[in-house]
Design a protein around this motif. Structure first.
Motif, PDB file in Angstrom:
ATOM      1  N   THR A 193       7.232  -3.602 -11.666  1.00  0.00           N
ATOM      2  CA  THR A 193       8.294  -3.243 -10.840  1.00  0.00           C
ATOM      3  C   THR A 193       8.470  -1.761 -11.501  1.00  0.00           C
ATOM      4  O   THR A 193       8.547  -1.598 -12.688  1.00  0.00           O
ATOM      5  N   ALA A 194       8.367  -0.708 -10.804  1.00  0.00           N
ATOM      6  CA  ALA A 194       8.829   0.738 -10.982  1.00  0.00           C
ATOM      7  C   ALA A 194       9.048   1.547 -10.085  1.00  0.00           C
ATOM      8  O   ALA A 194       8.785   1.364  -8.782  1.00  0.00           O
ATOM      9  N   VAL A 195       9.395   2.716 -10.379  1.00  0.00           N
ATOM     10  CA  VAL A 195       9.293   3.927  -9.229  1.00  0.00           C
ATOM     11  C   VAL A 195       7.751   4.504  -9.455  1.00  0.00           C
ATOM     12  O   VAL A 195       7.306   4.901 -10.505  1.00  0.00           O
ATOM     13  N   TYR A 196       7.111   4.632  -8.275  1.00  0.00           N
ATOM     14  CA  TYR A 196       5.848   5.210  -8.304  1.00  0.00           C
ATOM     15  C   TYR A 196       5.847   6.496  -7.870  1.00  0.00           C
ATOM     16  O   TYR A 196       6.233   6.773  -6.811  1.00  0.00           O
ATOM     17  N   TYR A 197       5.222   7.344  -8.563  1.00  0.00           N
ATOM     18  CA  TYR A 197       4.930   8.852  -8.109  1.00  0.00           C
ATOM     19  C   TYR A 197       3.677   9.171  -8.055  1.00  0.00           C
ATOM     20  O   TYR A 197       2.778   8.563  -8.633  1.00  0.00           O
ATOM     21  N   CYS A 198       3.226  10.148  -7.064  1.00  0.00           N
ATOM     22  CA  CYS A 198       2.011  10.588  -7.161  1.00  0.00           C
ATOM     23  C   CYS A 198       2.032  12.285  -7.300  1.00  0.00           C
ATOM     24  O   CYS A 198       3.096  12.719  -7.406  1.00  0.00           O
ATOM     25  N   ALA A 199       0.931  12.504  -8.029  1.00  0.00           N
ATOM     26  CA  ALA A 199       1.199  13.883  -8.617  1.00  0.00           C
ATOM     27  C   ALA A 199      -0.397  14.412  -8.527  1.00  0.00           C
ATOM     28  O   ALA A 199      -1.398  13.711  -8.366  1.00  0.00           O
ATOM     29  N   SER A 200      -0.680  15.703  -8.481  1.00  0.00           N
ATOM     30  CA  SER A 200      -1.816  16.241  -8.302  1.00  0.00           C
ATOM     31  C   SER A 200      -1.925  17.421  -9.338  1.00  0.00           C
ATOM     32  O   SER A 200      -1.124  18.090  -9.886  1.00  0.00           O
ATOM     33  N   GLU A 201      -3.441  17.711  -9.355  1.00  0.00           N
ATOM     34  CA  GLU A 201      -3.691  18.942 -10.459  1.00  0.00           C
ATOM     35  C   GLU A 201      -5.073  19.475 -10.069  1.00  0.00           C
ATOM     36  O   GLU A 201      -5.965  18.528  -9.538  1.00  0.00           O
ATOM     37  N   GLY A 202      -5.094  20.599  -9.942  1.00  0.00           N
ATOM     38  CA  GLY A 202      -6.319  21.385  -9.467  1.00  0.00           C
ATOM     39  C   GLY A 202      -7.319  22.074 -10.487  1.00  0.00           C
ATOM     40  O   GLY A 202      -8.231  22.825 -10.069  1.00  0.00           O
ATOM     41  N   ARG A 203      -7.091  21.579 -11.714  1.00  0.00           N
ATOM     42  CA  ARG A 203      -8.102  22.337 -12.971  1.00  0.00           C
ATOM     43  C   ARG A 203      -9.259  21.338 -13.334  1.00  0.00           C
ATOM     44  O   ARG A 203     -10.219  21.718 -14.209  1.00  0.00           O
ATOM     45  N   ARG A 213       0.896  -1.194  -0.164  1.00  0.00           N
ATOM     46  CA  ARG A 213       0.160   0.020   0.032  1.00  0.00           C
ATOM     47  C   ARG A 213       0.943   1.152  -0.142  1.00  0.00           C
ATOM     48  O   ARG A 213       1.612   1.478   0.922  1.00  0.00           O
ATOM     49  N   LEU A 214       0.805   1.935  -1.019  1.00  0.00           N
ATOM     50  CA  LEU A 214       1.236   3.508  -1.185  1.00  0.00           C
ATOM     51  C   LEU A 214       0.657   4.270  -0.442  1.00  0.00           C
ATOM     52  O   LEU A 214      -0.661   4.476  -0.684  1.00  0.00           O
ATOM     53  N   SER A 215       1.557   5.310  -0.125  1.00  0.00           N
ATOM     54  CA  SER A 215       0.854   6.486   0.652  1.00  0.00           C
ATOM     55  C   SER A 215       1.285   7.790  -0.221  1.00  0.00           C
ATOM     56  O   SER A 215       2.526   7.719  -0.411  1.00  0.00           O
ATOM     57  N   CYS A 216       0.424   9.000  -0.150  1.00  0.00           N
ATOM     58  CA  CYS A 216       1.014  10.058  -0.761  1.00  0.00           C
ATOM     59  C   CYS A 216       0.410  11.149   0.096  1.00  0.00           C
ATOM     60  O   CYS A 216      -0.756  11.401   0.179  1.00  0.00           O
ATOM     61  N   ALA A 217       1.260  11.777   0.944  1.00  0.00           N
ATOM     62  CA  ALA A 217       1.072  12.787   1.942  1.00  0.00           C
ATOM     63  C   ALA A 217       1.376  14.168   1.358  1.00  0.00           C
ATOM     64  O   ALA A 217       2.331  14.299   0.843  1.00  0.00           O
ATOM     65  N   ALA A 218       0.260  15.232   1.441  1.00  0.00           N
ATOM     66  CA  ALA A 218       0.425  16.377   0.767  1.00  0.00           C
ATOM     67  C   ALA A 218       0.502  17.461   2.026  1.00  0.00           C
ATOM     68  O   ALA A 218      -0.248  17.182   3.148  1.00  0.00           O
ATOM     69  N   SER A 219       1.174  18.346   1.331  1.00  0.00           N
ATOM     70  CA  SER A 219       1.207  19.648   2.482  1.00  0.00           C
ATOM     71  C   SER A 219       1.502  20.899   1.700  1.00  0.00           C
ATOM     72  O   SER A 219       1.799  20.643   0.493  1.00  0.00           O
ATOM     73  N   GLY A 220       0.862  21.855   1.980  1.00  0.00           N
ATOM     74  CA  GLY A 220       1.024  23.155   1.446  1.00  0.00           C
ATOM     75  C   GLY A 220       0.429  23.504   0.262  1.00  0.00           C
ATOM     76  O   GLY A 220       0.549  24.625  -0.286  1.00  0.00           O
ATOM     77  N   PHE A 221      -0.706  23.025   0.106  1.00  0.00           N
ATOM     78  CA  PHE A 221      -1.817  23.367  -0.821  1.00  0.00           C
ATOM     79  C   PHE A 221      -3.098  22.997  -0.247  1.00  0.00           C
ATOM     80  O   PHE A 221      -3.049  21.772   0.534  1.00  0.00           O
ATOM     81  N   SER A 222      -4.176  23.161  -1.026  1.00  0.00           N
ATOM     82  CA  SER A 222      -5.537  22.680  -0.717  1.00  0.00           C
ATOM     83  C   SER A 222      -5.742  21.113  -1.537  1.00  0.00           C
ATOM     84  O   SER A 222      -6.043  21.240  -2.456  1.00  0.00           O
ATOM     85  N   PHE A 223      -5.464  20.277  -0.734  1.00  0.00           N
ATOM     86  CA  PHE A 223      -5.305  18.726  -1.263  1.00  0.00           C
ATOM     87  C   PHE A 223      -6.679  18.557  -1.807  1.00  0.00           C
ATOM     88  O   PHE A 223      -6.889  17.652  -2.776  1.00  0.00           O
ATOM     89  N   ASP A 224      -7.725  19.064  -1.006  1.00  0.00           N
ATOM     90  CA  ASP A 224      -9.201  18.542  -1.290  1.00  0.00           C
ATOM     91  C   ASP A 224      -9.676  19.355  -2.353  1.00  0.00           C
ATOM     92  O   ASP A 224     -10.807  19.032  -3.138  1.00  0.00           O
ATOM     93  N   TYR A 225      -8.738  20.445  -3.172  1.00  0.00           N
ATOM     94  CA  TYR A 225      -9.219  20.948  -4.381  1.00  0.00           C
ATOM     95  C   TYR A 225      -8.280  20.220  -5.778  1.00  0.00           C
ATOM     96  O   TYR A 225      -8.408  20.679  -6.854  1.00  0.00           O
ATOM     97  N   HIS A 226      -7.382  19.264  -5.145  1.00  0.00           N
ATOM     98  CA  HIS A 226      -6.797  18.474  -6.351  1.00  0.00           C
ATOM     99  C   HIS A 226      -7.043  17.119  -6.626  1.00  0.00           C
ATOM    100  O   HIS A 226      -7.465  16.381  -5.664  1.00  0.00           O
ATOM    101  N   TYR A 227      -7.129  16.698  -7.823  1.00  0.00           N
ATOM    102  CA  TYR A 227      -7.197  15.526  -7.949  1.00  0.00           C
ATOM    103  C   TYR A 227      -5.675  14.745  -7.859  1.00  0.00           C
ATOM    104  O   TYR A 227      -4.758  15.415  -7.894  1.00  0.00           O
ATOM    105  N   ILE A 228      -5.871  13.374  -7.614  1.00  0.00           N
ATOM    106  CA  ILE A 228      -4.571  12.713  -7.752  1.00  0.00           C
ATOM    107  C   ILE A 228      -4.354  11.654  -8.478  1.00  0.00           C
ATOM    108  O   ILE A 228      -5.093  10.970  -8.743  1.00  0.00           O
ATOM    109  N   THR A 229      -3.155  11.472  -9.169  1.00  0.00           N
ATOM    110  CA  THR A 229      -3.026  10.524  -9.946  1.00  0.00           C
ATOM    111  C   THR A 229      -1.477   9.698  -9.670  1.00  0.00           C
ATOM    112  O   THR A 229      -0.539  10.403  -9.050  1.00  0.00           O
ATOM    113  N   TRP A 230      -1.640   8.537  -9.739  1.00  0.00           N
ATOM    114  CA  TRP A 230      -0.389   7.948  -9.303  1.00  0.00           C
ATOM    115  C   TRP A 230       0.105   7.430 -10.702  1.00  0.00           C
ATOM    116  O   TRP A 230      -0.425   6.741 -11.599  1.00  0.00           O
ATOM    117  N   ILE A 231       1.555   7.612 -10.882  1.00  0.00           N
ATOM    118  CA  ILE A 231       2.346   7.401 -12.329  1.00  0.00           C
ATOM    119  C   ILE A 231       3.523   6.590 -11.866  1.00  0.00           C
ATOM    120  O   ILE A 231       4.197   6.933 -10.858  1.00  0.00           O
TER     121      ILE A 231
END
Length: 124
Positions: A90-100, A18-36
């Motif tokens: 097998t890969a490096v997994y990133y989380c990313a966010s967008e607010g649009r 189970r991967l986790s993506c912890a966010a700080s410094g912006f309005s998390f609930d206004y952004h969708y999250i993508t795992w890449i």
């Protein structure tokens, strides 16, 4: 602004992480999250995304039925539960966010914020 992915590791085929993506410094609930993810020598692949309110989710065909994305806006954290893992995961997994976008999209670039990746290694 920070997105921090964690929870990666080494497992055998059929295992779970189970991967986790912890966010700080912006309005998390206004952004969708993508795992890449990005495997060595391969292009980045958007594997799953979740909308701001969690009601919309998408999965790539390669992980559909095995991975589950979720989020807890109260904790500013998104998750990716990965079951029935295969060596090709097998890969490096990133989380990313967008607010649009009110929904979400399986993109592998053009995101607002990116976190540092976490390595997932699946051995046969």
């Amino acid at each position: 602004v920070q997105l921090q992915a964690s929870g990666g590791g080494s497992v055998q085929t059929g295992g779970s992480l189970r991967l986790s993506c912890a966010a700080s410094g912006f309005s998390f609930d206004y952004h969708y999250i993508t795992w890449i993810r990005q495997a060595p020598g391969k292009e980045r692949e958007g594997v799953s995304c979740i909308s701001r309110n969690g009601r919309v989710t998408y999965y790539s065909d390669s992980v559909k039925g095995r991975f589950t994305i979720s989020r807890d806006n109260a904790k500013n954290t998104a998750y990716l539960l990965m079951n029935s893992l295969k060596p090709e995961d097998t890969a490096v997994y990133y989380c990313a966010s967008e607010g649009r976008l009110s929904g979400c999209a399986l993109k592998n670039d053009g995101m607002d914020y990116w976190g540092k990746g976490t390595q997932v290694t699946v051995s046969s």
